[in-house]
Structures are given as C-alpha cells and as structure tokens.
Design a protein around this motif. Structure first.
Motif, mmCIF file in Angstrom:
data_model
loop_
_atom_site.group_PDB
_atom_site.id
_atom_site.type_symbol
_atom_site.label_atom_id
_atom_site.label_comp_id
_atom_site.label_asym_id
_atom_site.label_seq_id
_atom_site.Cartn_x
_atom_site.Cartn_y
_atom_site.Cartn_z
ATOM 1 N N LYS A 157 0.831 -1.208 0.000
ATOM 2 C CA LYS A 157 0.000 0.000 0.000
ATOM 3 C C LYS A 157 0.867 1.259 0.000
ATOM 4 N N ALA A 158 1.927 1.256 0.806
ATOM 5 C CA ALA A 158 2.802 2.425 0.872
ATOM 6 C C ALA A 158 3.469 2.686 -0.471
ATOM 7 N N ARG A 159 3.896 1.608 -1.137
ATOM 8 C CA ARG A 159 4.510 1.776 -2.454
ATOM 9 C C ARG A 159 3.544 2.428 -3.435
ATOM 10 N N ALA A 160 2.253 2.103 -3.296
ATOM 11 C CA ALA A 160 1.222 2.671 -4.175
ATOM 12 C C ALA A 160 0.777 4.051 -3.720
ATOM 13 N N GLY A 161 1.351 4.552 -2.616
ATOM 14 C CA GLY A 161 1.030 5.893 -2.145
ATOM 15 C C GLY A 161 -0.058 5.950 -1.102
ATOM 16 N N ASP A 162 -0.497 4.792 -0.593
ATOM 17 C CA ASP A 162 -1.550 4.740 0.425
ATOM 18 C C ASP A 162 -0.924 4.573 1.804
ATOM 19 N N TRP A 163 -0.852 5.681 2.544
ATOM 20 C CA TRP A 163 -0.278 5.684 3.890
ATOM 21 C C TRP A 163 -1.343 5.986 4.939
ATOM 22 N N THR A 164 -2.604 5.849 4.603
ATOM 23 C CA THR A 164 -3.678 6.396 5.430
ATOM 24 C C THR A 164 -3.851 5.698 6.768
ATOM 25 N N THR A 165 -3.563 4.393 6.833
ATOM 26 C CA THR A 165 -3.856 3.649 8.064
ATOM 27 C C THR A 165 -2.627 2.894 8.558
ATOM 28 N N PRO A 166 -1.901 3.475 9.506
ATOM 29 C CA PRO A 166 -0.781 2.731 10.084
ATOM 30 C C PRO A 166 -1.271 1.449 10.761
ATOM 31 N N LEU A 167 -0.498 0.373 10.613
ATOM 32 C CA LEU A 167 -0.840 -0.890 11.261
ATOM 33 C C LEU A 167 -0.511 -0.862 12.743
ATOM 34 N N ALA A 168 0.456 -0.033 13.110
ATOM 35 C CA ALA A 168 0.835 0.109 14.519
ATOM 36 C C ALA A 168 1.550 1.437 14.688
#
Length: 428
Positions: free
Chosen positions: A194-205
C-alpha cells in the motif's frame, strides 16, 4: 532467554558476521545499511565526503557543506564485500536508516528526503541536514538524484512539521517502518504494498520510542519486534569496551522486551555503532547491526549478525562451512581448506578443516578468509605438520584483515604439509 514474541532473537546471543572492514564509495562514516532480500546485495548510506563535485555543481564542496545540505552517498556491495555500484543523493538527509526491497526485478531504496538543517546551540553553518519525509526509488548505478526529482516516489510526511523522518523495511512481514519526531520520537508500521502505491492512510501500529540507552544509531523490525541500536565510537573519553546497547521492543505494547550491552567486534578501531537491518538467509531470520571502523580513516563498514537459527545439541551454526581462497604457491592437500563459525555453550569458535602443502621455509600467508569468518581479534591454534627433527606442530592464525597464516616454517626445517582439522579457536 525465553522468547515471548514472534520475531524475537536473543540480543545477548552469539554474534556472527556479514561484512568485515569493507571500504565504501566515500571515506566518511557509514550511517546505515539495507540488504536486498533477493540478491543479498548490501546498500550503505554515508554523508558525502568533502572535496567532491557532483553533476550540476560549479565546484567541490566541503564535508560541512555536504552535511548541512543532507547530501548522501550510496554504496552497493555484493555478498563477498566488493563494491559493485554507487549513487549520490542531494538534499536527502543524514542517512540514519534505510530500507531495500526487490520489486519488479530491481532493487528499490527507501530513504528519508526533503532535508532541513538542524542543530541545537550550534552556529548555523555547523547544523546537519535531516529528512522531513520518506520516499523510494530505483537504484541506478552511477547516477545522482536530487530531492524533488521526478524519479522519486511522492514523499510521505507522517504528521505536519515532523522532523528526523526515516524508514526501514521488514521483509518478513512486508511492512515499511517509519520513525519521526513530533514532540516525541515515534515509530509507525505500514503495509509495504500500500505504501509503495502511495496509500499511507492507516498505520498498522504506532508506538513511542522507549529509551535506547544512549545515542540513537539505528533500528530494524522483525515480526512483532522492533530492534534499536545505540552508542558512540571510541574516543579519548570513551575507551573499549565502549557503550553500545541493543534493545528489543514489543510492537504490540511498546514495552521493552530486552536490553543488552554488547562487546561484539572488540578489536575494531573507532567501532562506532551505525545502522540495523533484517535479512532472511536459507530460511533463517537475522538481525544485523553495523560498526564504522578505522581511525583516523578512511572509514570502513563492518556488519554483524544475530541469527534466529536454533541450537542443536548445544551447538548453534553462525556460518556454515565456506571455502578459504588459497594464496599463490599454496596447494590443497587432499581436501581444500574451509572454515565455519559455531557457538558452543555461549562461546563462539572458528573451526577449520582440510589441509595445505608446499615448501614453506618461512612464516607464510596460506589463504584469505571470507568476511563471515574474519575475526576482529586474531584467532590462533596449533595444527599438525610434517614431522621433521622432532618438530610436528605449527601455528595457524586467522587475523583481522582476513588473512590465514601458517607460522613455524624455516629454511632449516621447512613445512611441507599442514593439516587444519585440529584448528578450533575462540573467535571475537
């Protein structure tokens, strides 16, 4: 020790080695490193040394100017420790941490970017650049990138005004870890795809950094455990064994699982702790931590390993049998020399096997050790040789520059063969 969290490795356990006193593209201190999970290549970050002129610049800049601007050098080394490429990164930061992934057949580097100069109670010109965002990009040998280049992924800023922003990758969970300062030092974990695709919206921790017990020098993540490295290099006020500490933190709670003082690699000059990373080798997870070496320089890179391999009958294999390259004029006798590194009841031991033959009428270098077997303090032991005049033993020694020597040959009593199977020496 009891293992309570998946991914927890005994940070007081026996220490192996990945790279030993390797030169880098620049002469400055290694700041951090990452490992390609497919090729095993090691990528090292440094602040650019003074005196270089990079593409687009009108002339050379000093080391202080490079540190202020946040200019970094990347060195790529193969698994044998040879330099196979480099890049330069202008305006990226200090290089406290990095991540490496192998995506679509190429190595992609994850680093800080958008550097700003920082420093407390120092003149403006003595400040050093640190990143305010993270990005990723393809490693392209021989190129120079500037912060803001179109070759970079869109930068990620954890919160408005965050500083000291860095990242690393956990290859075992496919996560990217981001560290940043926003009133307190914080770690957060994200899905790598997700981060590679630019989606940083929801940290897992997200956890607050606990006390690392010294100057913070790097971090890595393995499963449910975050690892931290702290300490300083030797100096007039800090003598061996130094002040290097390793810490294991529970991702689920932010609590410290373990914190250990380490005397690993005691024979290095300078021995400044720098950087951490995780790799999986032959199915076994490893936590790595690095030291910059040599005084006064040029600085070198040494990377140590904590292995997740289990003990079998009280023995833990840190580096399995590896061939030893023979020196010119030295021939293998029946079986070619090789070596391995094991831990027995908490003591790390270098074992050799095989033999050599020739006409050795003086002390002689008989081979070169791979990095995984190279000690930081010489390891030596007695080995059988041809019986001549009542002399039937010689001394073999593995030294800190990866050489294997055979001592005892003389013109009046040459060694014609030596057998290494008896060699078993404490390794540090």
């Amino acid at each position: 020790m009891s293992i309570s969290v998946e991914g927890q490795i005994d940070i007081s356990g026996p220490v192996g080695k990945l790279l030993h006193r390797r030169k880098l593209q620049n002469a400055t201190v290694m700041q951090s490193f990452g490992i390609d999970p497919v090729t095993g290549d090691v990528f090292v970050l440094q602040v650019v040394e003074g005196g270089l002129t990079l593409p687009g610049e009108s002339g050379p800049r000093t080391g202080g100017q490079r540190a202020y601007a946040g200019d970094l050098a990347v060195t790529r080394l193969d698994q044998a420790g040879a330099i196979t490429g480099h890049m330069y990164l202008r305006g990226f930061g200090h290089g406290v941490s990095m991540g490496v992934e192998h995506h679509d057949g190429v190595a992609r580097l994850w680093t800080e970017t958008a550097s700003i100069p920082m420093g407390t109670n120092v003149p403006e010109e003595e400040k050093e650049g640190y990143g305010t965002a993270v990005t990723h990009f393809e490693f392209r040998n021989g190129t120079t990138l500037s912060s803001g280049s179109s070759q970079l992924a869109e930068p990620y800023r954890p919160v408005a005004g965050a500083t000291n922003v860095t990242c690393t990758i956990d290859p075992t969970t496919n996560r990217v870890i981001v560290r940043f300062n926003s009133g307190s030092m914080t770690f957060e974990s994200h899905d790598l795809d997700k981060a590679r695709a630019g989606d940083w919206t929801t940290p897992l921790a997200r956890i607050t950094q606990p006390n690392a017990n010294g100057t913070f020098q790097g971090y890595a993540s393995l499963g449910g455990v975050l690892y931290m490295l702290a300490g300083n290099g030797y100096s007039d006020t800090l003598q061996p064994p130094g002040n290097t500490w390793l810490t294991a933190v529970d991702w689920a709670t932010g609590a410290v699982l373990d914190q250990q003082f380490t005397t690993a690699a005691p024979g290095l000059e300078l021995r400044e702790p720098e950087g951490m990373a995780v790799s999986v080798r032959s199915g076994v997870p490893h936590v790595h931590f690095g030291f910059a070496g040599e005084e006064p320089g040029p600085r070198t890179c040494t990377i140590l390993s904590l292995s997740g391999a289990p003990e079998v009958d009280g023995v833990k294999v840190l580096a399995d049998w590896q061939p030893i390259a023979l020196a010119s004029g030295v021939t293998a006798d029946v079986r070619a020399p090789q070596g391995r590194l094991i831990s027995i009841a908490g003591t790390t031991v270098l074992q050799l096997s095989g033999g050599v033959k020739g006409t050795f009428d003086a002390d002689v270098r008989i081979g070169t050790l791979p990095d995984a077997l190279a000690p930081s303090i010489a390891a030596q032991g007695s080995v059988p040789r041809n019986n001549s005049g009542g002399v039937c033993t010689a001394r073999a020694e593995a030294n800190s520059v990866r050489e294997l020597w055979l001592y005892g040959g003389r013109s009046t009593n040459p060694i014609t063969w030596a057998q290494l199977d008896n060699f078993s020496a404490v390794w540090r």
